[in-house]
Design a protein around this motif. Structure first.
Motif, PDB file in Angstrom:
ATOM      1  N   GLY A  80       0.748  -0.845  -0.156  1.00 38.11           N
ATOM      2  CA  GLY A  80      -0.404  -0.017   0.375  1.00 38.11           C
ATOM      3  C   GLY A  80       1.102   1.029   0.362  1.00 38.11           C
ATOM      4  N   ARG A  81       1.617   0.875  -0.104  1.00 43.16           N
ATOM      5  CA  ARG A  81       3.385   2.604  -0.232  1.00 43.16           C
ATOM      6  C   ARG A  81       2.809   3.142  -1.590  1.00 43.16           C
ATOM      7  NH1 ARG A  81       1.598   0.297   4.538  1.00 43.16           N
ATOM      8  NH2 ARG A  81       2.300   1.465   5.934  1.00 43.16           N
ATOM      9  N   GLY A  82       2.412   2.172  -2.867  1.00 40.86           N
ATOM     10  CA  GLY A  82       2.220   3.180  -4.037  1.00 40.86           C
ATOM     11  C   GLY A  82       4.009   2.647  -5.215  1.00 40.86           C
ATOM     12  N   LYS A  83       4.130   1.070  -4.883  1.00 40.24           N
ATOM     13  CA  LYS A  83       5.280   0.833  -5.349  1.00 40.24           C
ATOM     14  C   LYS A  83       4.829   0.532  -6.463  1.00 40.24           C
ATOM     15  CE  LYS A  83       6.070  -2.395  -2.610  1.00 40.24           C
ATOM     16  NZ  LYS A  83       4.982  -2.265  -1.818  1.00 40.24           N
ATOM     17  N   THR A  84       3.579  -0.242  -6.878  1.00 38.04           N
ATOM     18  CA  THR A  84       2.823  -0.734  -7.871  1.00 38.04           C
ATOM     19  C   THR A  84       2.377   0.693  -8.793  1.00 38.04           C
ATOM     20  OG1 THR A  84       2.177  -2.792  -7.743  1.00 38.04           O
ATOM     21  CG2 THR A  84       1.544  -2.286  -9.543  1.00 38.04           C
ATOM     22  N   ALA A  85       1.918   1.829  -8.256  1.00 35.13           N
ATOM     23  CA  ALA A  85       1.801   2.557  -9.161  1.00 35.13           C
ATOM     24  C   ALA A  85       2.755   3.627  -9.446  1.00 35.13           C
ATOM     25  CB  ALA A  85       0.849   3.569  -7.746  1.00 35.13           C
ATOM     26  N   ALA A  86       4.414   3.646  -8.387  1.00 32.96           N
ATOM     27  CA  ALA A  86       4.788   4.639  -9.329  1.00 32.96           C
ATOM     28  C   ALA A  86       5.894   3.081 -10.631  1.00 32.96           C
ATOM     29  CB  ALA A  86       5.725   3.955  -8.165  1.00 32.96           C
ATOM     30  N   ALA A  87       5.417   2.046 -10.546  1.00 33.55           N
ATOM     31  CA  ALA A  87       6.019   1.315 -11.602  1.00 33.55           C
ATOM     32  C   ALA A  87       5.428   1.427 -12.833  1.00 33.55           C
ATOM     33  CB  ALA A  87       6.463  -0.324 -11.062  1.00 33.55           C
ATOM     34  N   CYS A  88       4.530   1.479 -12.906  1.00 29.85           N
ATOM     35  CA  CYS A  88       3.540   2.177 -13.861  1.00 29.85           C
ATOM     36  C   CYS A  88       3.517   3.617 -14.689  1.00 29.85           C
ATOM     37  CB  CYS A  88       2.210   1.676 -13.454  1.00 29.85           C
ATOM     38  SG  CYS A  88       1.136  -0.205 -13.151  1.00 29.85           S
ATOM     39  N   ALA A  89       3.630   4.183 -13.430  1.00 26.00           N
ATOM     40  CA  ALA A  89       3.687   5.102 -14.182  1.00 26.00           C
ATOM     41  C   ALA A  89       5.022   5.634 -14.523  1.00 26.00           C
ATOM     42  CB  ALA A  89       3.831   6.761 -12.691  1.00 26.00           C
TER      43      ALA A  89
END
Length: 233
Positions: free
Chosen positions: A62-71
């Protein structure tokens, strides 16, 4: 192929976004956040990937790792498409697969997969007509950029298969110097143990995988609160 100069700006932007999403392979949730301007790439991740380096994003869920990877994958593909200029026209091509190293920029493509999904795909290829596990590994090994999400979630103490397939994938990309963005809940020092799932027999192979993965990689810790409790993550 579609020349963007023949379209009104809004339609051209929509087509461009759709093409980037197709080439980056990111999930719809993150594609929509990017399109809405709610998710922006982290400069240090984009810079490392643009230099051909692997990035390991680690931290609790829930710390935003996947979101950062996708961006980062979206930004990577977007940057390459911006180089495909013919006068004022940006040409969108429908090439499904990249060609070998050294091909035209129009073949640039990223792939997104979770490590568990990748391992499952190699398993289901066993005995399937027209495909085998090696071809699955090769497909993920050849793409320009790979996003490998939730590494070590696939770990098994009783089977060597997950570690074997991931080892082949990492080795192939390491040999060809193809970058990855990897997310994991484990810090670099404990990642090998997590991949080995507590098995001392698997630990040497897990350690070798982590050594190749981390060589010249950029490791970024994602801390802070659980973003899923307060918004997109």
């Amino acid at each position: 192929m579609i020349a963007s100069s023949r379209l009104d700006p809004e339609r051209a932007r929509a087509l461009r976004h759709a093409e980037i999403v197709r080439r980056s392979g990111i999930p719809l949730r993150y594609a929509r956040l990017i399109e809405a301007g709610e998710l922006r790439p982290r400069p240090e991740v984009v810079q490392a990937v643009s230099e051909g380096r692997t990035v390991v994003l680690w931290g609790m869920k829930g710390r935003g790792k996947t979101a950062a990877a996708c961006a980062a994958a979206y930004a990577f593909v977007d940057a390459h498409l911006r180089q495909m200029v013919d006068g004022d026209s940006l040409i969108f091509s429908a090439d499904a697969e990249p060609t070998p190293t050294g091909a035209s920029k129009r073949y640039v493509r990223a792939r997104f997969t979770t490590s568990a999904a990748f391992v499952a795909e190699t398993r289901t290829a066993i005995g399937r007509a027209g495909e085998d596990p090696a071809e699955v590994v090769d497909r993920y090994a050849r793409c320009t950029l790979l996003v490998l999400d939730d590494l070590a979630k696939e770990a098994s103490r009783t089977s060597t298969w997950p570690l074997s397939q991931l080892g082949q994938l990492v080795n192939a990309r390491y040999a060809e110097q193809r970058p990855m963005v990897v997310t994991t809940q484990y810090d670099p020092d404990s990642l090998a143990g997590a991949l080995a799932a507590g098995s001392s027999d698997l630990l040497p192979d897990a350690g070798a995988l982590v050594d190749r993965l981390m060589e010249d990689a950029v490791a970024i810790c994602f801390g802070g609160p659980n973003l899923r409790r307060v918004g997109p993550a």
